[in-house]
Design a protein around this motif. Structure first.
Motif, PDB file in Angstrom:
ATOM      1  N   LYS A 226       0.793  -1.222   0.000  1.00  0.00           N
ATOM      2  CA  LYS A 226       0.000   0.000   0.000  1.00  0.00           C
ATOM      3  C   LYS A 226       0.833   1.284   0.000  1.00  0.00           C
ATOM      4  O   LYS A 226       0.328   2.339  -0.398  1.00  0.00           O
ATOM      5  N   ILE A 227       2.116   1.203   0.428  1.00  0.00           N
ATOM      6  CA  ILE A 227       2.887   2.443   0.525  1.00  0.00           C
ATOM      7  C   ILE A 227       4.174   2.442  -0.293  1.00  0.00           C
ATOM      8  O   ILE A 227       4.718   3.523  -0.562  1.00  0.00           O
ATOM      9  N   GLU A 228       4.664   1.271  -0.689  1.00  0.00           N
ATOM     10  CA  GLU A 228       5.951   1.230  -1.373  1.00  0.00           C
ATOM     11  C   GLU A 228       5.793   1.497  -2.876  1.00  0.00           C
ATOM     12  O   GLU A 228       4.951   0.888  -3.538  1.00  0.00           O
ATOM     13  N   PRO A 229       6.626   2.379  -3.456  1.00  0.00           N
ATOM     14  CA  PRO A 229       6.587   2.607  -4.900  1.00  0.00           C
ATOM     15  C   PRO A 229       7.070   1.398  -5.690  1.00  0.00           C
ATOM     16  O   PRO A 229       6.620   1.144  -6.811  1.00  0.00           O
ATOM     17  N   ASN A 230       8.011   0.626  -5.105  1.00  0.00           N
ATOM     18  CA  ASN A 230       8.585  -0.536  -5.781  1.00  0.00           C
ATOM     19  C   ASN A 230       8.713  -1.670  -4.776  1.00  0.00           C
ATOM     20  O   ASN A 230       9.578  -1.643  -3.894  1.00  0.00           O
ATOM     21  N   LEU A 231       7.846  -2.682  -4.901  1.00  0.00           N
ATOM     22  CA  LEU A 231       7.848  -3.785  -3.941  1.00  0.00           C
ATOM     23  C   LEU A 231       9.132  -4.596  -3.984  1.00  0.00           C
ATOM     24  O   LEU A 231       9.523  -5.215  -2.991  1.00  0.00           O
ATOM     25  N   LYS A 232       9.801  -4.617  -5.147  1.00  0.00           N
ATOM     26  CA  LYS A 232      11.034  -5.388  -5.261  1.00  0.00           C
ATOM     27  C   LYS A 232      12.205  -4.697  -4.556  1.00  0.00           C
ATOM     28  O   LYS A 232      13.199  -5.340  -4.238  1.00  0.00           O
ATOM     29  N   ASP A 233      12.082  -3.403  -4.336  1.00  0.00           N
ATOM     30  CA  ASP A 233      13.134  -2.644  -3.665  1.00  0.00           C
ATOM     31  C   ASP A 233      12.483  -1.638  -2.716  1.00  0.00           C
ATOM     32  O   ASP A 233      12.407  -0.442  -3.008  1.00  0.00           O
ATOM     33  N   PRO A 234      11.976  -2.102  -1.564  1.00  0.00           N
ATOM     34  CA  PRO A 234      11.263  -1.211  -0.638  1.00  0.00           C
ATOM     35  C   PRO A 234      12.147  -0.058  -0.168  1.00  0.00           C
ATOM     36  O   PRO A 234      13.319  -0.243   0.170  1.00  0.00           O
TER      37      PRO A 234
END
Length: 255
Positions: A226-234
């Motif tokens: 819900k808040i991270e722009p890029n789940l692969k690189d939080p």
């Protein structure tokens, strides 16, 4: 003449009405298990109703409100996991999932979809009731008078502990479960500090009978979505190997 302050003998003093018992909806297709759960819940002082599938659940929810939904994961037609996702997208009623699945990845799936907790079958009745009481207690605490707490902001996001709402940089509200909000608020209160899973459990479940430690990972995964722009690189919630998690953002209090 002095007036008597004594009440007439035939008038009883007013008493505050006791709080109404919590209402629990059981969604379980096995008739024997459903009846056992209804008896168990009622025997512990709560009100209970049961339905066998998602269609019946929708009908009763359209007419009545419930304080908790006890949801079986394996249902005919729409399964419990799909129902959990649907319920969470449209409301905040706490959900406790019952699942017969044993693998960790399957057992935490309900948490990732927004359930507040889960119990595996066969379950211990005392453990189930402890988890029910824990969820209801936490929900009741959040419904009470708001604490004098200030909203916070991080990277354009705004989190308000009084209304328990999260808003993105464009001002749009982001839906969160009770557990997800508690986790994010704990991070905002301790920015740039490594928090262990045990510390996060203590902050969000008050040390009572809550989800297992691995559930923290599932809830954090949901918050990241819900808040991270890029789940692969939080960029906000970082995993610290052998340590826990760290909220890597500047957090400021708002007036």
């Amino acid at each position: 003449m002095a007036m008597s302050t004594q009440q007439p003998a035939n008038i009883a003093p007013l008493k505050e009405a006791p709080p109404a018992p919590a209402r629990i909806l059981i969604v379980e297709d096995d008739g024997d298990i459903a009846r056992m759960l209804v008896d168990l819940v009622k025997g512990n002082g709560f009100e209970a109703a049961s339905v066998a599938n998602g269609i019946e659940m929708d009908r009763i929810l359209a007419r009545h409100g419930f304080d908790l939904i006890l949801l079986d994961g394996m249902l005919p037609g729409e399964d419990g996991f799909s129902i959990c996702r649907r319920l969470r997208s449209s409301g905040k009623t706490p959900i406790l999932m019952l699942t017969a699945l044993r693998e960790d990845i399957d057992r935490i799936l309900g948490l990732e979809l927004g359930a507040d907790d889960y119990v595996t079958k066969p379950f211990n009745s005392r453990e189930l009731m402890a988890r029910i009481r824990n969820i209801l207690r936490r929900a009741s605490d959040h419904d009470g008078p708001p604490a004098v707490l200030e909203p916070m902001t991080f990277s354009g996001w705004r989190i308000d502990p009084r209304s328990r709402e999260l808003f993105d940089a464009e001002g749009a509200q982001v839906s969160m479960t009770t557990a997800e909000f508690d986790l994010l608020w704990a991070f905002c209160c301790h920015p740039n500090k490594v928090l262990t899973r045990e510390q996060l459990l203590a902050m969000t479940h008050a040390g009572s009978a809550g989800p297992i430690e691995r559930s923290i990972d599932a809830h954090i995964s949901r918050v990241r979505q819900k808040i991270e722009p890029n789940l692969k690189d939080p960029t906000f919630i970082k995993t610290v190997r052998l340590g826990g998690y760290l909220f890597a953002s500047k957090v400021e209090r708002l007036p």
